[in-house]
Write an enzyme that holds these catalytic residues in place. Structure first.
Site, short mmCIF file in Angstrom:
data_model
loop_
_atom_site.label_atom_id
_atom_site.label_comp_id
_atom_site.label_asym_id
_atom_site.label_seq_id
_atom_site.Cartn_x
_atom_site.Cartn_y
_atom_site.Cartn_z
CG ASN A 272 90.11 53.82 89.75
OD1 ASN A 272 89.31 54.76 89.71
ND2 ASN A 272 90.41 53.20 90.87
CB CYS A 333 73.33 49.02 93.67
SG CYS A 333 75.10 48.79 93.59
N1 SAH Z 1 76.57 48.30 84.76
C1 SAH Z 1 76.66 46.87 84.98
C2 SAH Z 1 76.90 46.50 86.43
C3 SAH Z 1 78.04 47.20 87.08
S1 SAH Z 1 78.56 46.51 88.57
C4 SAH Z 1 75.40 46.22 84.47
O1 SAH Z 1 74.38 46.89 84.40
O2 SAH Z 1 75.41 45.03 84.18
C5 SAH Z 1 79.91 47.48 88.96
C6 SAH Z 1 81.13 47.28 88.09
O3 SAH Z 1 82.12 48.20 88.54
C7 SAH Z 1 81.77 45.91 88.13
O4 SAH Z 1 81.86 45.41 86.84
C8 SAH Z 1 83.17 46.15 88.70
O5 SAH Z 1 84.16 45.36 88.06
C9 SAH Z 1 83.40 47.60 88.39
N2 SAH Z 1 84.28 48.35 89.28
C10 SAH Z 1 84.42 48.26 90.62
N3 SAH Z 1 85.25 49.20 91.07
C11 SAH Z 1 85.67 49.91 89.99
C12 SAH Z 1 86.53 51.02 89.80
N4 SAH Z 1 87.13 51.63 90.84
N5 SAH Z 1 86.71 51.49 88.56
C13 SAH Z 1 86.11 50.91 87.49
N6 SAH Z 1 85.28 49.86 87.62
C14 SAH Z 1 85.06 49.37 88.85
#
Ligand code: SAH
Length: 389
Positions: A272, A333
């Site tokens: 997380n 975003c």
């Molecule tokens: N940086 C990536 C896109 C990220 S999208 C790119 O540029 O391609 C957001 C990401 O956060 C997703 O992969 C999702 O799995 C992750 N995510 C969501 N909640 C989260 C959390 N609490 N801790 C860690 N990762 C998380």
């Protein structure tokens, strides 16, 4: 065709150029009771004709303007809009090695319609009742104009709930070649349009992934890494990269992508993001660069406060674990987290950690995700590149 009257407030709002009208500005909606997803004539004060719109009485965003004209809205109307959107992407639309967003909803005059192309495969979303009702028409036009090998529907996005639409996904035409690849910034990525997040990749960040390479050196952390858009791009410039995400499939895909490109200096860690940052801080682990690209914390206007706290927390903690001279690349975003709110949050994080920040770049989404000047929601992606002094 049904007719929907808007009140003075809605009329003023529409005059700003915003393409949506909310239910509270439609006084006779219940009496007219248009079918969800129908195209209606929009009338202003004095029953003046203002244009035509998708109408969904079930959604707070009740009208989505299609045109200010009386032109008949038939298959030809849609075909012209779709062809124009593709034409605007120029050579990128035809480059089968790259991935591209061909239709970006309202910004392309096609409200709530998304179309991405990966190689020979098209992936679409119809995220409002109006767009969803026309799904078959759109599919026919996509086939006719783009002649893809396959078409995938990714209508499992949570926003469909707000429109009273069921969630569904699947291959609706042809087939989906696997594995499927695309190139970005000289790197090769595999993509799964059916199981990946969004339509498979975060194409809006494509140019930011590449820009990050200009700044990131030494030991970098890519938090919320997904399949490695940032991590792998900066790995070509950094000494080592740690990619952290809570999704095991995303990290597996990242490792596969690293191998595809012969990149050996990226490590993945499933965690997380909030906990991970806190633990880094506690054990005094530091980085030369931190990239933050969290999921949208603000999904609707009601949850803004909690979300602001989320953005504040991760940015504050990132500043704490950055070395002097370190680089922070921080993104949001969320449509409802405005550029002004983001700026204020960063100022607060800077004050609270007593770390002075130099702004190197303020970036948005890639140009195939155009912003409509009078539609702030389309300016949803923000990417700041900052240096800790
Ligand atoms: N940086 C990536 C896109 C990220 S999208 C790119 O540029 O391609 C957001 C990401 O956060 C997703 O992969 C999702 O799995 C992750 N995510 C969501 N909640 C989260 C959390 N609490 N801790 C860690 N990762 C998380």
């Amino acid at each position: 065709m049904g007719q929907v009257l808007i009140n003075q407030k809605g009329f003023q709002w529409l005059r700003t150029g915003h393409p949506w009208v909310y239910r509270s500005d439609l006084p006779d909606l219940e009496r007219v009771s248009p079918e969800p997803g129908s195209v209606v004539a929009v009338l202003g004060p004095g029953e003046k004709f203002l244009g035509q719109a998708f109408c969904n009485p079930r959604s707070q965003i009740t009208l989505r303007m299609l045109t200010r004209s009386r032109d008949p809205i038939e298959k030809d109307f849609w075909k012209r809009r779709i062809e124009a959107a593709i034409e605007r992407r120029g050579a990128l639309a035809r480059d089968k090695e790259r991935a591209v967003r061909l239709i970006h909803g309202e910004s392309d005059g096609l409200p709530s319609v998304i179309l991405d192309r990966y190689g020979d495969v098209l992936v679409f979303q119809t995220l409002s009742a109006g767009a969803d009702r026309l799904k078959e028409t759109f599919i026919e036009i996509f086939e006719d104009v783009l002649k893809p090998a396959g078409i995938v529907e990714r209508n499992d996005a949570p926003v469909r709930d707000l429109e009273g639409l069921v969630k569904q996904k699947g291959v609706v035409r042809g087939n989906l070649p696997r594995p499927l690849f695309f190139k970005e910034g000289g790197l090769k990525f595999s993509v799964d349009p059916l199981e990946g997040q969004k339509t498979g990749a975060f194409l809006d960040q494509a140019e930011n992934h590449v820009a990050a390479r200009n700044y990131v050196r030494g030991r970098a952390l890519d938090l919320f890494s997904y399949q490695g858009g940032f991590a792998l791009s900066v790995a070509t410039a950094a000494q080592e990269v740690l990619a952290v995400d809570s999704s095991a499939p995303a990290l597996a895909a990242l490792q596969e992508n690293a191998a595809l490109n012969g990149i050996g200096n990226v490590t993945t860690w499933e965690a997380n993001g909030f906990d991970f940052l806190r633990e880094c801080d506690e054990r005094k682990e530091t980085f030369d660069a931190v990239i933050l690209d969290p999921p949208p914390f603000v999904r609707d206007k009601k949850n803004v406060t909690g979300a602001v706290r989320g953005y504040k927390e991760i940015n504050l903690r990132a500043l704490k674990i950055l070395k002097p001279g370190g680089i922070l690349i921080t993104c949001s975003c969320s449509q409802n987290f405005t550029p002004e709110m983001f700026e204020e949050t960063l100022k607060e994080a800077s004050r609270d950690t007593r770390r002075e920040l130099q702004v190197l770049e303020r970036r948005g989404a890639a140009p195939d995700h155009p912003v409509l000047l009078t539609f702030p929601e389309s300016n949803y992606l923000q990417c700041w590149i900052l240096r800790v002094l």
